[in-house]
Design a protein around this motif. Sequence first.
Motif, PDB file in Angstrom:
ATOM      1  N   GLU A  26       0.720  -1.166  -0.162  1.00 54.51           N
ATOM      2  CA  GLU A  26       0.175  -0.172   0.068  1.00 54.51           C
ATOM      3  C   GLU A  26       0.922   1.320   0.009  1.00 54.51           C
ATOM      4  O   GLU A  26       2.074   1.242   0.642  1.00 54.51           O
ATOM      5  N   THR A  27       0.545   2.281  -0.749  1.00 47.10           N
ATOM      6  CA  THR A  27       1.131   3.629  -0.762  1.00 47.10           C
ATOM      7  C   THR A  27       0.131   4.446   0.209  1.00 47.10           C
ATOM      8  O   THR A  27      -0.981   3.847   0.664  1.00 47.10           O
ATOM      9  N   GLU A  28       0.468   5.786   0.205  1.00 47.50           N
ATOM     10  CA  GLU A  28      -0.675   6.458   1.057  1.00 47.50           C
ATOM     11  C   GLU A  28      -1.860   6.476   0.354  1.00 47.50           C
ATOM     12  O   GLU A  28      -2.891   6.733   1.273  1.00 47.50           O
ATOM     13  N   ASN A  29      -2.108   6.684  -0.831  1.00 44.19           N
ATOM     14  CA  ASN A  29      -3.313   6.715  -1.462  1.00 44.19           C
ATOM     15  C   ASN A  29      -4.073   5.656  -2.218  1.00 44.19           C
ATOM     16  O   ASN A  29      -5.143   5.175  -2.164  1.00 44.19           O
ATOM     17  N   THR A  30      -3.305   4.551  -2.445  1.00 42.98           N
ATOM     18  CA  THR A  30      -3.701   3.112  -3.150  1.00 42.98           C
ATOM     19  C   THR A  30      -3.281   1.781  -2.458  1.00 42.98           C
ATOM     20  O   THR A  30      -2.056   1.832  -2.153  1.00 42.98           O
ATOM     21  N   ARG A  31      -4.295   0.941  -2.941  1.00 38.60           N
ATOM     22  CA  ARG A  31      -3.747  -0.451  -2.373  1.00 38.60           C
ATOM     23  C   ARG A  31      -3.442  -1.324  -3.704  1.00 38.60           C
ATOM     24  O   ARG A  31      -4.081  -1.474  -4.515  1.00 38.60           O
ATOM     25  N   PHE A  32      -2.213  -1.784  -3.702  1.00 38.16           N
ATOM     26  CA  PHE A  32      -1.943  -2.515  -4.894  1.00 38.16           C
ATOM     27  C   PHE A  32      -1.728  -4.002  -4.379  1.00 38.16           C
ATOM     28  O   PHE A  32      -1.333  -4.402  -3.630  1.00 38.16           O
ATOM     29  N   TRP A 158      21.424  13.071 -13.578  1.00 39.57           N
ATOM     30  CA  TRP A 158      20.544  13.528 -14.811  1.00 39.57           C
ATOM     31  C   TRP A 158      19.115  13.314 -14.741  1.00 39.57           C
ATOM     32  O   TRP A 158      18.008  13.891 -15.325  1.00 39.57           O
ATOM     33  N   TRP A 159      18.577  12.357 -13.497  1.00 40.09           N
ATOM     34  CA  TRP A 159      17.250  12.220 -13.588  1.00 40.09           C
ATOM     35  C   TRP A 159      16.488  13.024 -12.406  1.00 40.09           C
ATOM     36  O   TRP A 159      16.896  13.040 -11.388  1.00 40.09           O
ATOM     37  N   SER A 160      15.586  13.808 -12.961  1.00 45.56           N
ATOM     38  CA  SER A 160      14.640  14.743 -11.924  1.00 45.56           C
ATOM     39  C   SER A 160      13.287  14.268 -11.826  1.00 45.56           C
ATOM     40  O   SER A 160      12.319  14.796 -11.340  1.00 45.56           O
ATOM     41  N   GLY A 161      12.943  13.029 -12.488  1.00 45.74           N
ATOM     42  CA  GLY A 161      11.800  12.759 -12.706  1.00 45.74           C
ATOM     43  C   GLY A 161      10.941  11.871 -11.370  1.00 45.74           C
ATOM     44  O   GLY A 161      11.897  12.019 -10.362  1.00 45.74           O
ATOM     45  N   SER A 162       9.984  11.269 -11.430  1.00 40.73           N
ATOM     46  CA  SER A 162       9.282  10.910 -10.260  1.00 40.73           C
ATOM     47  C   SER A 162       9.986   9.384 -10.081  1.00 40.73           C
ATOM     48  O   SER A 162      10.652   8.852 -10.920  1.00 40.73           O
ATOM     49  N   CYS A 163       9.763   8.741  -8.913  1.00 40.43           N
ATOM     50  CA  CYS A 163      10.040   7.406  -8.437  1.00 40.43           C
ATOM     51  C   CYS A 163       8.810   6.482  -8.618  1.00 40.43           C
ATOM     52  O   CYS A 163       7.701   6.706  -9.167  1.00 40.43           O
ATOM     53  N   LEU A 164       9.100   5.153  -8.881  1.00 41.18           N
ATOM     54  CA  LEU A 164       7.942   4.048  -9.385  1.00 41.18           C
ATOM     55  C   LEU A 164       6.564   4.336  -8.456  1.00 41.18           C
ATOM     56  O   LEU A 164       5.824   4.518  -8.963  1.00 41.18           O
ATOM     57  N   PHE A 165       6.868   4.413  -7.248  1.00 38.38           N
ATOM     58  CA  PHE A 165       5.496   4.400  -6.240  1.00 38.38           C
ATOM     59  C   PHE A 165       4.829   5.616  -6.703  1.00 38.38           C
ATOM     60  O   PHE A 165       3.582   5.549  -6.863  1.00 38.38           O
ATOM     61  N   ILE A 167       4.885   7.265  -9.571  1.00 42.67           N
ATOM     62  CA  ILE A 167       4.118   7.017 -10.979  1.00 42.67           C
ATOM     63  C   ILE A 167       2.840   6.052 -11.065  1.00 42.67           C
ATOM     64  O   ILE A 167       1.788   6.346 -11.383  1.00 42.67           O
ATOM     65  N   LEU A 168       2.963   5.008 -10.072  1.00 45.16           N
ATOM     66  CA  LEU A 168       1.665   4.052  -9.738  1.00 45.16           C
ATOM     67  C   LEU A 168       0.749   4.780  -9.277  1.00 45.16           C
ATOM     68  O   LEU A 168      -0.565   4.556  -9.408  1.00 45.16           O
ATOM     69  N   ASP A 169       1.006   5.697  -8.296  1.00 50.02           N
ATOM     70  CA  ASP A 169      -0.092   6.414  -7.299  1.00 50.02           C
ATOM     71  C   ASP A 169      -0.832   7.126  -8.553  1.00 50.02           C
ATOM     72  O   ASP A 169      -1.738   7.477  -8.313  1.00 50.02           O
ATOM     73  N   SER A 170      -0.166   8.090  -9.284  1.00 49.81           N
ATOM     74  CA  SER A 170      -0.816   9.099 -10.254  1.00 49.81           C
ATOM     75  C   SER A 170      -1.440   8.260 -11.540  1.00 49.81           C
ATOM     76  O   SER A 170      -2.332   9.135 -12.101  1.00 49.81           O
ATOM     77  N   ILE A 171      -1.363   7.090 -11.465  1.00 53.88           N
ATOM     78  CA  ILE A 171      -2.168   6.590 -12.876  1.00 53.88           C
ATOM     79  C   ILE A 171      -3.493   6.462 -12.427  1.00 53.88           C
ATOM     80  O   ILE A 171      -3.978   5.792 -11.451  1.00 53.88           O
ATOM     81  N   GLU A 172      -4.418   7.031 -13.422  1.00 57.40           N
ATOM     82  CA  GLU A 172      -5.900   6.871 -13.416  1.00 57.40           C
ATOM     83  C   GLU A 172      -6.408   5.544 -14.127  1.00 57.40           C
ATOM     84  O   GLU A 172      -6.086   5.217 -15.360  1.00 57.40           O
ATOM     85  N   ILE A 173      -7.135   4.726 -13.210  1.00 56.82           N
ATOM     86  CA  ILE A 173      -7.591   3.677 -13.776  1.00 56.82           C
ATOM     87  C   ILE A 173      -8.997   3.818 -14.343  1.00 56.82           C
ATOM     88  O   ILE A 173      -9.627   4.489 -13.818  1.00 56.82           O
ATOM     89  N   PRO A 174      -9.070   3.096 -15.354  1.00 57.15           N
ATOM     90  CA  PRO A 174     -10.551   3.242 -16.166  1.00 57.15           C
ATOM     91  C   PRO A 174     -11.613   2.901 -15.152  1.00 57.15           C
ATOM     92  O   PRO A 174     -11.594   1.701 -14.560  1.00 57.15           O
TER      93      PRO A 174
END
Length: 393
Positions: A26-32, A158-165, A167-174
């Motif tokens: 689990e992250t703060e927002n989602t259960r995987f 050189w990497w300033s983007g998000s980490c894996l968790f 990204i997973l948290d931000s994905i909108e599921i249909p």
Amino acid sequence: MAYIMDTNEEERTKGITVEVGRAHFETENTRFTILDAPGHKNYVPNMISGASQADVGVLVISARKGEFETGYEKGGQTREHVQLAKTLGVSKLVVVVNKMDDPTVGWSKERYDEIESKMVPFLKTSGYNVKKDVQFLPISGLMGFNIKSRLDKKVCGWWSGSCLFEILDSIEIPLRDSEGPLRMPIIDKYKDMGTVAMGKIECGSIHEGDNLLVMPNNASVKVLGIQCDENRTTRAGPGENVRVKLSGTEEDDIFAGFVLSSFANPISCVYEFNAQLQILELLDNVIFTVGYKAVLHIHAIVEECEIVELIEESDLKKKKKELDPKKKKPKKKPLFVKNNAVVVCRIQVNNLICIEKFSDFPQLGRFTLRTEGKTIAIGKVVALPPPKSSSFA
């Protein structure tokens, strides 16, 4: 991490994933729920079983010299897995470039960019909207870098983007229909003070005490209990991976590919159906025609099937050019089709199977055809025979 997910001795001894491993976090927002699918070509059917239950795909690619190239070249598993994931309804993809800490890579931006530049065109041809539905990021699975927290600039400047968790948290599921008729393909079953069926709810909801049907054997069952991620619950909705304890049926009477469905609107059970197929790549010296046999993979079903009629071949290039529909000539039924063809055909199976039209329930209407360990076609169900009949009107 692989050693933790690979739970049986064969997997640990060989160092490869065979079965689909399951774990929860689990992250703060989602259960995987993680479905760790095998990457080895001998175990693609198991990968199909895992991917058919997934909302998001995490495609793990090795940055190590030679390893990416082996998976990416023609016939490589990276290619087949991308195509299968798209076919099986995994519309969102996170491509993680792993082993960036390897001495041969050393967090090289050039190597990361090279992999991304080769993957993007292929993802596009596989049907992915790369800008909208695909995200790339570098990680080190072994060291845990860029997974739970962002990369330290000292490790990779050189990497300033998000980490894996993140990204997973931000994905909108249909969104799925929680009020629709229940559809839960059963992927496994076991005995535990009663019969327990495992699967993912694709549509509708299950409540403790519900009276349901197990199809295609039309068995009336009652829900005695529901478990979600090892926790007991009284209700579960679409998208949840659950274990449902049932009364009214024996464990021996349930098989993978059976579907738990509502009484009022049970799932369709058929011996044949019409499908639109896209031929990917046939085996050498093989003709795709009436009488062609393959193995059908649709949700949790694995069944031998036969092509009994070729109805119509679609020429996608001509379709785009054709402006006047009145000038269309009636199409002749093709005798055979070649690689990359799109054809509507009728498919027959030996045992009654539970499927739906793709337009009604996409997850229960998309499939792959495989033969001799190779995916030769992807398809979708376009028409079912009328009830209580094995032929079409």
